[in-house]
Design a protein around this motif. Structure first.
Motif, PDB file in Angstrom:
ATOM      1  N   ALA A   6     -45.069 -35.263 -86.448  1.00  0.00           N
ATOM      2  CA  ALA A   6     -44.047 -35.695 -85.285  1.00  0.00           C
ATOM      3  C   ALA A   6     -43.590 -34.336 -84.597  1.00  0.00           C
ATOM      4  CB  ALA A   6     -42.734 -35.987 -86.219  1.00  0.00           C
ATOM      5  N   PHE A   7     -43.545 -33.181 -84.966  1.00  0.00           N
ATOM      6  CA  PHE A   7     -43.358 -32.075 -84.212  1.00  0.00           C
ATOM      7  C   PHE A   7     -44.441 -32.095 -83.241  1.00  0.00           C
ATOM      8  CE2 PHE A   7     -44.688 -27.589 -83.297  1.00  0.00           C
ATOM      9  CZ  PHE A   7     -43.547 -27.105 -82.637  1.00  0.00           C
ATOM     10  N   PHE A   8     -45.563 -32.185 -83.627  1.00  0.00           N
ATOM     11  CA  PHE A   8     -46.725 -31.766 -82.221  1.00  0.00           C
ATOM     12  C   PHE A   8     -46.781 -33.141 -81.324  1.00  0.00           C
ATOM     13  CE2 PHE A   8     -48.798 -28.661 -85.265  1.00  0.00           C
ATOM     14  CZ  PHE A   8     -48.751 -27.668 -84.364  1.00  0.00           C
ATOM     15  N   ALA A   9     -46.321 -34.183 -81.883  1.00  0.00           N
ATOM     16  CA  ALA A   9     -46.064 -35.435 -81.065  1.00  0.00           C
ATOM     17  C   ALA A   9     -45.052 -35.232 -80.142  1.00  0.00           C
ATOM     18  CB  ALA A   9     -45.844 -36.648 -81.794  1.00  0.00           C
ATOM     19  N   PHE A  10     -43.864 -34.476 -80.427  1.00  0.00           N
ATOM     20  CA  PHE A  10     -42.827 -34.039 -79.495  1.00  0.00           C
ATOM     21  C   PHE A  10     -43.540 -32.996 -78.528  1.00  0.00           C
ATOM     22  CE2 PHE A  10     -39.566 -31.090 -78.548  1.00  0.00           C
ATOM     23  CZ  PHE A  10     -38.648 -32.284 -77.886  1.00  0.00           C
ATOM     24  N   LYS A  11     -44.070 -31.965 -79.113  1.00  0.00           N
ATOM     25  CA  LYS A  11     -44.627 -30.992 -78.259  1.00  0.00           C
ATOM     26  C   LYS A  11     -45.790 -31.805 -77.191  1.00  0.00           C
ATOM     27  CE  LYS A  11     -44.117 -26.998 -78.918  1.00  0.00           C
ATOM     28  NZ  LYS A  11     -43.222 -25.928 -77.975  1.00  0.00           N
ATOM     29  N   TYR A  12     -46.527 -32.708 -77.691  1.00  0.00           N
ATOM     30  CA  TYR A  12     -47.397 -33.264 -76.554  1.00  0.00           C
ATOM     31  C   TYR A  12     -46.727 -34.092 -75.739  1.00  0.00           C
ATOM     32  CZ  TYR A  12     -51.300 -36.091 -75.261  1.00  0.00           C
ATOM     33  OH  TYR A  12     -52.425 -36.795 -74.427  1.00  0.00           O
ATOM     34  N   ALA A  13     -45.458 -34.755 -75.991  1.00  0.00           N
ATOM     35  CA  ALA A  13     -44.702 -35.573 -75.189  1.00  0.00           C
ATOM     36  C   ALA A  13     -44.214 -34.733 -74.063  1.00  0.00           C
ATOM     37  CB  ALA A  13     -43.811 -36.454 -75.799  1.00  0.00           C
ATOM     38  N   THR A  14     -43.722 -33.398 -74.542  1.00  0.00           N
ATOM     39  CA  THR A  14     -42.952 -32.248 -73.494  1.00  0.00           C
ATOM     40  C   THR A  14     -43.890 -31.472 -72.945  1.00  0.00           C
ATOM     41  OG1 THR A  14     -42.229 -31.083 -75.356  1.00  0.00           O
ATOM     42  CG2 THR A  14     -40.819 -32.776 -74.712  1.00  0.00           C
ATOM     43  N   PHE A  15     -45.183 -31.532 -73.121  1.00  0.00           N
ATOM     44  CA  PHE A  15     -46.170 -30.355 -72.564  1.00  0.00           C
ATOM     45  C   PHE A  15     -45.809 -30.193 -71.142  1.00  0.00           C
ATOM     46  CE2 PHE A  15     -50.119 -28.473 -71.676  1.00  0.00           C
ATOM     47  CZ  PHE A  15     -50.029 -27.330 -72.567  1.00  0.00           C
ATOM     48  N   ASP A  16     -46.148 -31.272 -70.194  1.00  0.00           N
ATOM     49  CA  ASP A  16     -46.176 -31.171 -69.019  1.00  0.00           C
ATOM     50  C   ASP A  16     -44.998 -30.760 -68.342  1.00  0.00           C
ATOM     51  OD1 ASP A  16     -48.740 -32.112 -68.782  1.00  0.00           O
ATOM     52  OD2 ASP A  16     -48.178 -34.028 -68.722  1.00  0.00           O
ATOM     53  N   ARG A  17     -43.595 -30.873 -68.944  1.00  0.00           N
ATOM     54  CA  ARG A  17     -42.467 -30.563 -68.518  1.00  0.00           C
ATOM     55  C   ARG A  17     -42.214 -29.076 -68.794  1.00  0.00           C
ATOM     56  NH1 ARG A  17     -38.335 -33.937 -71.288  1.00  0.00           N
ATOM     57  NH2 ARG A  17     -40.054 -35.255 -71.887  1.00  0.00           N
ATOM     58  N   SER A  18     -42.584 -28.463 -69.884  1.00  0.00           N
ATOM     59  CA  SER A  18     -42.348 -27.212 -70.320  1.00  0.00           C
ATOM     60  C   SER A  18     -43.657 -26.350 -69.463  1.00  0.00           C
ATOM     61  CB  SER A  18     -42.890 -27.000 -71.605  1.00  0.00           C
ATOM     62  OG  SER A  18     -44.104 -27.219 -71.916  1.00  0.00           O
ATOM     63  N   ARG A  19     -44.899 -26.980 -69.102  1.00  0.00           N
ATOM     64  CA  ARG A  19     -45.662 -26.224 -68.156  1.00  0.00           C
ATOM     65  C   ARG A  19     -44.947 -25.977 -66.856  1.00  0.00           C
ATOM     66  NH1 ARG A  19     -49.537 -23.129 -69.531  1.00  0.00           N
ATOM     67  NH2 ARG A  19     -50.360 -24.697 -70.987  1.00  0.00           N
ATOM     68  N   ALA A  20     -44.384 -27.020 -66.589  1.00  0.00           N
ATOM     69  CA  ALA A  20     -43.812 -27.106 -65.039  1.00  0.00           C
ATOM     70  C   ALA A  20     -42.726 -25.970 -65.007  1.00  0.00           C
ATOM     71  CB  ALA A  20     -43.426 -28.518 -64.715  1.00  0.00           C
ATOM     72  N   LYS A  21     -41.967 -25.964 -66.224  1.00  0.00           N
ATOM     73  CA  LYS A  21     -40.866 -25.127 -66.024  1.00  0.00           C
ATOM     74  C   LYS A  21     -41.394 -23.547 -65.895  1.00  0.00           C
ATOM     75  CE  LYS A  21     -37.273 -27.506 -68.504  1.00  0.00           C
ATOM     76  NZ  LYS A  21     -36.608 -27.895 -69.741  1.00  0.00           N
ATOM     77  N   GLN A  22     -42.574 -23.238 -66.801  1.00  0.00           N
ATOM     78  CA  GLN A  22     -43.208 -22.008 -66.761  1.00  0.00           C
ATOM     79  C   GLN A  22     -43.721 -21.628 -65.282  1.00  0.00           C
ATOM     80  OE1 GLN A  22     -46.222 -22.157 -69.848  1.00  0.00           O
ATOM     81  NE2 GLN A  22     -44.792 -21.683 -71.488  1.00  0.00           N
ATOM     82  N   GLU A  23     -44.069 -22.686 -64.681  1.00  0.00           N
ATOM     83  CA  GLU A  23     -44.648 -22.233 -63.401  1.00  0.00           C
ATOM     84  C   GLU A  23     -43.542 -21.942 -62.297  1.00  0.00           C
ATOM     85  OE1 GLU A  23     -47.852 -21.832 -62.517  1.00  0.00           O
ATOM     86  OE2 GLU A  23     -48.449 -22.100 -64.215  1.00  0.00           O
TER      87      GLU A  23
END
Length: 74
Positions: A46-63
């Motif tokens: 479930a933790f990795f499913a959450f990370k997978y679902a929010t991966f693009d948003r966190s990547r955009a924030k980093q950029e």
């Protein structure tokens, strides 16, 4: 280790598969107490499913943070 979206997906699938196999093992031995073994697999999955679902948003924030830092340098 660089976390890519495919790495997160593989870890999620492996964790959930581990949880499912633990449940099947517990059911095959007819031991309800062994179902506790399956909980960590599902929690990590479930933790990795959450990370997978929010991966693009966190990547955009980093950029955006990186671009903001570069703008403020000049």
């Amino acid at each position: 280790m660089v976390a890519t979206k495919s790495n997160v997906l593989m870890l999620m699938i492996a964790s959930l598969a581990s949880g499912v196999m633990a449940v099947l093992l517990a059911l095959s031995f007819r031991e309800s107490s062994m179902l506790i073994i399956s909980i960590p697999g599902f929690v990590v999955g479930a933790f990795f499913a959450f990370k997978y679902a929010t991966f693009d948003r966190s990547r955009a924030k980093q950029e955006e943070h990186k671009r903001s830092r570069n703008r403020n340098r000049h």
